[in-house]
Design a protein around this motif. Sequence first.
Motif, mmCIF file in Angstrom:
data_model
loop_
_atom_site.group_PDB
_atom_site.id
_atom_site.type_symbol
_atom_site.label_atom_id
_atom_site.label_comp_id
_atom_site.label_asym_id
_atom_site.label_seq_id
_atom_site.Cartn_x
_atom_site.Cartn_y
_atom_site.Cartn_z
ATOM 1 N N ASN A 4 0.657 -1.124 0.111
ATOM 2 C CA ASN A 4 -0.045 0.099 0.019
ATOM 3 C C ASN A 4 1.016 1.162 -0.033
ATOM 4 N N SER A 46 0.573 4.173 -1.164
ATOM 5 C CA SER A 46 0.168 5.469 -0.868
ATOM 6 C C SER A 46 -0.527 5.604 0.450
ATOM 7 N N ASN A 47 -0.584 4.543 1.160
ATOM 8 C CA ASN A 47 -1.090 4.493 2.730
ATOM 9 C C ASN A 47 -2.349 5.005 2.700
ATOM 10 N N GLU A 48 -3.205 4.278 1.961
ATOM 11 C CA GLU A 48 -4.417 4.624 1.638
ATOM 12 C C GLU A 48 -5.410 3.678 2.545
ATOM 13 N N GLU A 49 -6.214 4.124 3.528
ATOM 14 C CA GLU A 49 -6.911 3.330 4.492
ATOM 15 C C GLU A 49 -7.795 2.419 3.745
ATOM 16 N N ALA A 50 -8.264 2.557 2.593
ATOM 17 C CA ALA A 50 -9.484 1.529 2.074
ATOM 18 C C ALA A 50 -8.647 0.720 1.075
ATOM 19 N N LYS A 51 -7.473 0.852 0.889
ATOM 20 C CA LYS A 51 -6.628 -0.076 -0.100
ATOM 21 C C LYS A 51 -6.044 -1.147 0.579
ATOM 22 N N SER A 52 -5.974 -2.288 -0.191
ATOM 23 C CA SER A 52 -5.154 -3.511 0.241
ATOM 24 C C SER A 52 -3.901 -3.292 0.085
ATOM 25 N N CYS A 96 0.334 -4.164 2.347
ATOM 26 C CA CYS A 96 1.020 -4.186 3.635
ATOM 27 C C CYS A 96 1.820 -2.847 3.526
ATOM 28 N N HIS A 97 2.074 -2.123 4.567
ATOM 29 C CA HIS A 97 3.219 -0.947 4.553
ATOM 30 C C HIS A 97 4.416 -1.449 4.239
#
Length: 237
Positions: free
Chosen positions: A137, A139-145, A147-148
Amino acid sequence: MTPQLTDKYMVTIAERLTSAYARIADAAKIAQRNTNEVTLLAVSKTKPSEDVIAAYEHGQREFGESYVQEAIDKIAQLQSYSDIIWHFIGPIQSNKSALVAANFDWVQSVDRIKIAKRLDSQRPDDKQPLNILIQVNISNEEAKSGCHRDEIDELADFINQCEHLTLRGLMAIPAKSNDLDTQIQSFEQLQTCFDKLKTQYPQVDTLSMGMSNDVEAAISAGSTMVRIGTDIFGTRT
């Protein structure tokens, strides 16, 4: 029974596929890269088997699917096309992981150890190890699958130890943007992660990033696989 083609499919999809390859070649030339370094994954989700056959007849061999049951039906219909390489690129539900493990050649959307563990245990012994991309992820989008970035190392280490999985690289779907510089910036962040991963695992060779709206930026930033659907098969239903 194998689906039959119509002239409509052969003409329009063949032309669109030719255009997609030309677009990749142009982007690679601008980025001073070899066109052969970039694989086209034709995203055939929601499209009928006839569309896949039309692309196949024009030389396409790698196809991406996101919906498990639809994909399983399609794979069964096209089992006589034994050299098709099937990629699963959608979110993986635990209750569908066995079907993914048994029917696909690649999974591009592994983002946690739980799913990797299930795929490893459910991959049939008579099949080659399942090729795995870690979805990030970026772009660190909350609704997107995905890992960080700080979770890549732990997940990669686990996958690398699995008998029935082979770690091949990373995949991401950055936040949508029409600004080329913004697109490139996101992709370059993933490229940095990819370069680090390659130094740790010699088999890592695939960076899947870039879709119909950002192919040029992705190739500029080092993508080795672009996922194109609408520009080949038309608007999805």
